[in-house]
Design a protein around this motif. Structure first.
Motif, PDB file in Angstrom:
ATOM      1  N   THR A 207      10.421 -44.475  20.383  1.00  0.00           N
ATOM      2  CA  THR A 207      10.717 -43.813  19.114  1.00  0.00           C
ATOM      3  C   THR A 207      12.008 -43.010  19.207  1.00  0.00           C
ATOM      4  OG1 THR A 207       8.329 -43.647  18.705  1.00  0.00           O
ATOM      5  CG2 THR A 207       9.789 -42.292  17.337  1.00  0.00           C
TER       6      THR A 207
ATOM      7  N   GLU B 252      11.282 -44.823  11.590  1.00  0.00           N
ATOM      8  CA  GLU B 252      11.504 -44.951  10.146  1.00  0.00           C
ATOM      9  C   GLU B 252      10.551 -44.058   9.366  1.00  0.00           C
ATOM     10  OE1 GLU B 252      11.379 -48.332   6.599  1.00  0.00           O
ATOM     11  OE2 GLU B 252      11.221 -48.943   8.706  1.00  0.00           O
TER      12      GLU B 252
ATOM     13  N   ARG C  80      19.809 -44.649  15.279  1.00  0.00           N
ATOM     14  CA  ARG C  80      20.031 -44.493  13.838  1.00  0.00           C
ATOM     15  C   ARG C  80      20.864 -43.256  13.525  1.00  0.00           C
ATOM     16  NH1 ARG C  80      14.585 -45.944  10.479  1.00  0.00           N
ATOM     17  NH2 ARG C  80      15.893 -44.983   8.870  1.00  0.00           N
TER      18      ARG C  80
ATOM     19  N   PRO D 173      10.349 -48.158  16.697  1.00  0.00           N
ATOM     20  CA  PRO D 173      11.239 -48.214  15.524  1.00  0.00           C
ATOM     21  C   PRO D 173      10.509 -47.960  14.205  1.00  0.00           C
ATOM     22  CG  PRO D 173      11.702 -50.023  17.038  1.00  0.00           C
ATOM     23  CD  PRO D 173      10.447 -49.377  17.528  1.00  0.00           C
ATOM     24  N   ARG D 174       9.253 -48.395  14.099  1.00  0.00           N
ATOM     25  CA  ARG D 174       8.492 -48.158  12.872  1.00  0.00           C
ATOM     26  C   ARG D 174       8.178 -46.667  12.715  1.00  0.00           C
ATOM     27  NH1 ARG D 174       6.258 -52.610  10.361  1.00  0.00           N
ATOM     28  NH2 ARG D 174       7.216 -54.532  11.137  1.00  0.00           N
TER      29      ARG D 174
ATOM     30  N   THR E 144      11.946 -41.057   6.918  1.00  0.00           N
ATOM     31  CA  THR E 144      11.775 -41.248   5.472  1.00  0.00           C
ATOM     32  C   THR E 144      10.536 -40.548   4.918  1.00  0.00           C
ATOM     33  OG1 THR E 144      10.502 -43.290   5.797  1.00  0.00           O
ATOM     34  CG2 THR E 144      12.907 -43.490   5.630  1.00  0.00           C
TER      35      THR E 144
ATOM     36  N   ALA F 181       5.535 -47.134   6.689  1.00  0.00           N
ATOM     37  CA  ALA F 181       6.466 -47.942   7.484  1.00  0.00           C
ATOM     38  C   ALA F 181       5.812 -48.459   8.753  1.00  0.00           C
ATOM     39  CB  ALA F 181       7.710 -47.120   7.837  1.00  0.00           C
TER      40      ALA F 181
END
Length: 436
Positions: free
Chosen positions: A52, A386, A59, A382-383, A390, A395
């Motif tokens: 993560t 996100e 990002r 990665p999920r 957000t 996600a």
């Protein structure tokens, strides 16, 4: 809301002895010192937290990772090193319980590991040799054959091997049949966790070793975290502590069964034996309730795991039951020598699915990978990144569920055995839940 931790107020423990620890050395990172602000704080530097953190840093964010010991210290750096696909149940059952996206996600997870290792040139002895889900009786063999057909309907590559073919692959007549998963692989999990940590730092994350979180407090729409060396004000947090959740969130700790899984390893095998036992560097696990799993590592050692002592243990004698079983399966191992033994605490959930929990004050917790953590936690990183950025938990391809304590769990370890027995009864009574 204040939550006090009494478990993690001790000094950071050294990395327990294991084959992996003997093959990988790394200087500890400095602990947190003083007070600071952070947009996103991740508690736990296992594969989930590090994956993560890497995704966030790539990002353009600057996550702060707080680790009570060192990166990869827990089960992330002590597991059997298998990179397996899927979840506990068959694709049809997973689609019914969690949705079709969870099927695609979980069966694609080994590919995420493969691609990440290749993209970042991670030094972790990774190889994509495939894997077997091996049955030991006629019922299990029929289930494996049916599951291969079910996988085909979902577009998942799989092959059924009958008894002679799986015997040729494993050098033993122990199995009646097996499902072969060409996506599965293996790696050195401690090297992998440490490589992820270095990659996350290179991308912009900060990792603090020897920094247990001793108290958490929700303040406004964020958090204040206390550690022995300072405090952190965070807008969002991720609890990525799994079987080592301690008391930071007591209900989270009680929501999983912290089962110790034990691994033993031989000296490098002679070439004659090596050529008869998983010669293609495949991995294997048995589909019984109390499973056995094994692989041949990069140095030609048999790495053999299963149930052992339900307390910390290390050394070749850590689980005599496992070494005896391996020598029964392959008599040629007798007298060859076992060089290492160790264990670590993985986390089982009551339904054998990973659990995603929304915390107050803009936080998430994700726990319970039920022996499939290497691939799942890598792919979830990665999920989760996100979702944190957000504020959209959807996600993550898991439902957001309340934190529910597991019955008997507080009476560890007796309660864990009682809970395991109860879940075994439930599993036998449950219809339509074929296992992979």
């Amino acid at each position: 809301m204040t939550l006090i931790d009494t478990h993690h107020t001790r000094a950071a423990e050294p990395l327990p002895p294991s084959l992996y620890a003997s093959e990988s050395s790394e200087a500890p990172r400095p602990p947190l010192s003083g007070d600071r602000d952070a947009d996103i704080v991740i508690i736990g530097a296992g594969i989930l937290g590090l994956s993560t953190a890497l995704a966030l840093a790539e990002r353009g964010h600057a996550p702060l990772v707080l680790e009570a010991c060192t990166a990869g210290w827990g089960a992330s750096g002590r597991n059997g090193g298998q990179v397996n696909s899927g979840l506990k149940y068959s694709p049809d059952q997973v689609a019914k319980d969690l949705g079709t996206e969870a099927v695609r996600f979980s069966y694609g997870a080994p590919g995420v590991v493969r691609d990440l290792v290749a993209r970042l040139s991670l030094d972790c002895d990774y190889v994509n040799g495939g894997g077997y889900r091996a049955a030991r009786d006629s019922t299990g063999s029929r289930e494996a054959e049916a599951l291969v057909a079910e996988c085909a309907r979902h577009g998942i590559p799989a092959e059924f091997l009958d008894a002679p073919r799986i015997a040729q692959a494993t050098g033993t007549n122990r199995y009646t049949g097996a499902l072969f998963d060409p996506q599965a692989g293996q790696l050195n999990p401690l090297k992998y966790a440490r490589a992820l940590a270095r990659a996350a730092e290179a991308a912009g994350a900060t990792i603090c070793d020897a920094t247990p979180v001793t108290e958490t407090r929700v303040e406004g729409d964020g958090w204040q975290l206390s550690t022995p060396g300072g405090r952190v004000r965070a807008r969002r947090i991720l609890m990525a502590t799994n079987g080592y959740s301690g008391g930071v969130l007591p209900r989270l700790r009680r929501a999983v069964l912290p089962i110790f899984s034990t691994v033993v390893a031989t000296d490098p095998l002679p070439e004659g034996l090596r050529a008869r036992l998983l010669a293609g560097r495949e991995v294997l696990y048995e589909t019984s309730f109390v499973t056995v799993y094994y692989r041949i590592d990069a140095a030609g050692r048999l790495v053999f795991g299963g149930r052992g002592p339900q307390s910390p243990a290390s050394g070749p004698g850590a689980a005599r039951n496992l070494t005896r079983l391996a020598e029964e399966i392959w008599p040629a191992l007798r007298g060859h020598g076992w060089s290492h033994g160790w264990n670590g605490r993985l986390a089982l959930t009551d339904d054998h699915y990973p659990h995603l929990h929304a915390l107050p004050g803009r936080g998430l917790a994700c726990v319970g990978f039920n022996g499939r953590g290497v691939a799942l936690t890598t792919a979830l990183g990665p999920r989760l990144a996100e979702a944190l950025v957000t504020d959209r938990p959807e996600a993550v391809p898991l439902p957001v569920t309340p934190i529910r304590p597991v019955p008997f769990q507080p009476f560890w370890p007796t309660g864990v055995w009682a809970a395991l027995g109860w879940h075994q009864v439930k599993q036998r009574l449950s219809f339509g839940r074929a296992r992979l």
